[in-house]
Design an enzyme around this catalytic site. Structure first.
Site, mmCIF file in Angstrom:
data_model
loop_
_atom_site.group_PDB
_atom_site.id
_atom_site.type_symbol
_atom_site.label_atom_id
_atom_site.label_comp_id
_atom_site.label_asym_id
_atom_site.label_seq_id
_atom_site.Cartn_x
_atom_site.Cartn_y
_atom_site.Cartn_z
ATOM 1 N N CYS A 1 -4.568 7.503 -3.219
ATOM 2 C CA CYS A 1 -4.471 6.049 -3.401
ATOM 3 C C CYS A 1 -4.049 5.408 -2.097
ATOM 4 O O CYS A 1 -3.094 5.827 -1.459
ATOM 5 C CB CYS A 1 -3.447 5.720 -4.486
ATOM 6 S SG CYS A 1 -2.885 4.011 -4.422
ATOM 7 N N ALA B 1 0.805 -1.218 0.000
ATOM 8 C CA ALA B 1 0.000 0.000 0.000
ATOM 9 C C ALA B 1 0.834 1.261 0.000
ATOM 10 O O ALA B 1 1.869 1.332 0.647
ATOM 11 C CB ALA B 1 -0.885 -0.004 1.232
ATOM 12 N N CYS B 2 0.351 2.245 -0.733
ATOM 13 C CA CYS B 2 1.029 3.539 -0.642
ATOM 14 C C CYS B 2 0.480 4.261 0.579
ATOM 15 O O CYS B 2 -0.596 3.956 1.060
ATOM 16 C CB CYS B 2 0.821 4.384 -1.889
ATOM 17 S SG CYS B 2 -0.554 3.963 -2.912
ATOM 18 N N SER B 3 1.244 5.220 1.040
ATOM 19 C CA SER B 3 0.779 5.941 2.214
ATOM 20 C C SER B 3 -0.432 6.765 1.805
ATOM 21 O O SER B 3 -0.587 7.132 0.648
ATOM 22 C CB SER B 3 1.879 6.846 2.735
ATOM 23 O OG SER B 3 2.289 7.697 1.707
#
Ligand code: PMP
Length: 415
Positions: free
Chosen positions: A365, A336-338
Site C-alpha cells: 500500500c 501515505a504509508c511507507s
C-alpha cells in the site's frame, strides 16, 4: 513514481467537488453573517461587566453556549469554549489527570495526535498508561478495554469516529464498561459531530471535544463539555475566563459563529445523515465494481455517513490525490504509508499510524484516499466521482512499474 510534469498534461477542470470535509468544512453563510454582525458591533471585553459593551459581549457568549450545548444534549454551564479540538483534547486529558492523579490513562492507537501524543508527555508523571490496539476495521475490543481497566480507574479517551478510515465505535458500550469500572470517558467527536446525532447523557460521555471548523463554523474555536461531577484542573495560568479552566479573553466572533453553526446543524441533522449514508453506500458499491485493485479501509457499515476510504494496489495514494485534485475533486490522503513502490531516495512520506494500526500492508500500500462529504455535497458530486475515479486509477496503473511487473508475472503464470 510519475513526474509532476506528466501530471500537468492532464486536463484541469472548473469542477469543484469538495470531499475533504473531514479536515475542514466551509463556514455556512448564516455563520459568516453572524460573525460579521458580531465583528461590526461595538463590543467590549466580556469580562468588563461594568459597562454595557462588555455585558453585550458576555450575552453573545451565553447565547452561543446554549446553542452549542443543545447540539450535544448538554447543559450550557457544563461547556467551556477553547481554541479548537487540539486544546480541548489536551485540557480534557492532562487537565483531568492533574486534578485526579490516582487515575490512569487509556486510549487507542488510532486517535488523533492531540490525544495520542499526550501518552508521551504524560509518561514521566507516574501515570498508568495503556494504548489499546484496534482490529482491522479500527474497532476497539471491549474485552481488551475491560482488561485494561481492571487495575485502577482511568480516563479513557476514545473518539466516536476516526477521520481517516471513518469507523465509528460502539461508544455507549464503551462508556458502560468505563463506568462499571469507576472510570470516565473522554471522546473527541471532531470527526463525528455534525454528521451523526450526539447526546452526552445517552452516550455516557463525561468529557467531549468539539471543533467549530468541522461543523461549518470558523477555525480557531472549539469547546469542551465537562460533566458536572468531573474535577478538571486548568493546564494554563491566567485569568478567570471559562470558570478559570480556560483563561484568556474569549474569541467572541468565533464563539458566536460556532453557536450559529451548531444551531443550524441541529435543525436538519437527521435528514443530512440519512442522505449522506445512502450516497456513501452507493459510492462504495460503485467503486467496488469499477475500480480494480481497490481495498476499502474502516468498517463497511459502522462508519461515518458520507465517508469512503480506500487504497489501490500498484498505485500511489498521493498520485491519485493529485489527479483527483486536477479534476476538481478535493480529497485527503490518509497520509501515505511507507512503501516499496517508492524509490529509496525520494522524500520519505510519513506513514499513517491509523493505516498501520488496522494492518494495511505497507509493502503493497502506498497511501490511502479519504473521500469525506458534508451537507453541501450533492448527488451530482458523488456521480462525478463515480464517473472520474475509475479512469484515473486506470491511467495510473498504466504508468505503474509495480502493475507492469504484476501483469508480466501473471502472463508467465498463465502461460
Ligand atoms: N481531532 C480530530 C479527530 C481531528 O480530525 C482534528 C483535526 N481537524 C483535531 C482533533 C484537531 O482539531 P483543531 O484543528 O480544531 O485543533
Amino acid at each position: 513514481m510519475i513526474s509532476i510534469q506528466r501530471f500537468f498534461k492532464t486536463v484541469q477542470t472548473e469542477k469543484f467537488a469538495y470531499f475533504d470535509n473531514i479536515n475542514t468544512t466551509f463556514p455556512d453563510p448564516r455563520v459568516i453573517r453572524k460573525i460579521n454582525e458580531v465583528l461590526s458591533s461595538r463590543l467590549g471585553n466580556p469580562s468588563s461587566h461594568i459597562h454595557s459593551a462588555g455585558v453585550a459581549a458576555g450575552r453573545i457568549i451565553d447565547e452561543a453556549r446554549e446553542k452549542v450545548s443543545a447540539l450535544i444534549g448538554a447543559s450550557p454551564e457544563n461547556l467551556i469554549f477553547t481554541s479548537g479540538a487540539t486544546e480541548s483534547n489536551n485540557l480534557a486529558i492532562t487537565g483531568f489527570l492533574k486534578a485526579n492523579p490516582d487515575f490512569g490513562f487509556i486510549t487507542s492507537n488510532i486517535e488523533h495526535f492531540s490525544v495520542l501524543n499526550q501518552v508521551r508527555s504524560l509518561r514521566n508523571d507516574d501515570i498508568d498508561i495503556s494504548v489499546l490496539e484496534v482490529d482491522r476495521y479500527g474497532l476497539v475490543d471491549p474485552e481488551m478495554l475491560e482488561k485494561a481497566l481492571e487495575n485502577n480507574p482511568s480516563i479513557v479517551s476514545l473518539s466516536i469516529a476516526n477521520p481517516e478510515i471513518g469507523t465509528m465505535q460502539d461508544i455507549e458500550k464503551i462508556s458502560d464498561i468505563c463506568h462499571r469500572h469507576g472510570s470516565i470517558l473522554h471522546s473527541d467527536t471532531t470527526a463525528a459531530a455534525g454528521l451523526i446525532e450526539i447526546d452526552v447523557d445517552k452516550m455516557g460521555i463525561d468529557l467531549l471535544t468539539l471543533s467549530a471548523h468541522n461543523l461549518y463554523g470558523p477555525a480557531g474555536v472549539g469547546a469542551l463539555y465537562v460533566n458536572k461531577n468531573i474535577k478538571l484542573a486548568s493546564i494554563f495560568e491566567g485569568g478567570n475566563q471559562e470558570s478559570g479552566v480556560r483563561p484568556g479573553t474569549e474569541n467572541v466572533p468565533g464563539i458566536a459563529g460556532m453557536g450559529e453553526a451548531c444551531d443550524m446543524i441541529k435543525n436538519d441533522l437527521k435528514s443530512h445523515e440519512e442522505r449522506l449514508k445512502n450516497l456513501r453506500n452507493n459510492l462504495w458499491k460503485s467503486l467496488e465494481e469499477s475500480v480494480r485493485f481497490i481495498n476499502f479501509t474502516g468498517h463497511p457499515e459502522k462508519r461515518l455517513p458520507g465517508h469512503v476510504s480506500f487504497w489501490v494496489e500498484h498505485i500511489e495514494g498521493e498520485s491519485l490525490l493529485l489527479l483527483l485534485s486536477m479534476n476538481g475533486i478535493m480529497a485527503s490522503s490518509g497520509s501515505a504509508c511507507s512503501s516499496n513502490l517508492k524509490a529509496k531516495d525520494e522524500d520519505e512520506l510519513m506513514a499513517s499510524h491509523v493505516l498501520d494500526a488496522v494492518g494495511v500492508p505497507s509493502d503493497i500500500c502506498s497511501g490511502s484516499i479519504t473521500l469525506s462529504a458534508g451537507r453541501y455535497n450533492t448527488e451530482e458530486d458523488f456521480n462525478y466521482v463515480k464517473s472520474v475515479l475509475p479512469g484515473l486509477v486506470e491511467k495510473l496503473l498504466t504508468m505503474s512499474p509495480s502493475y507492469d511487473d504484476y501483469t508480466k508475472n501473471k502472463e508467465t503464470a498463465d502461460g
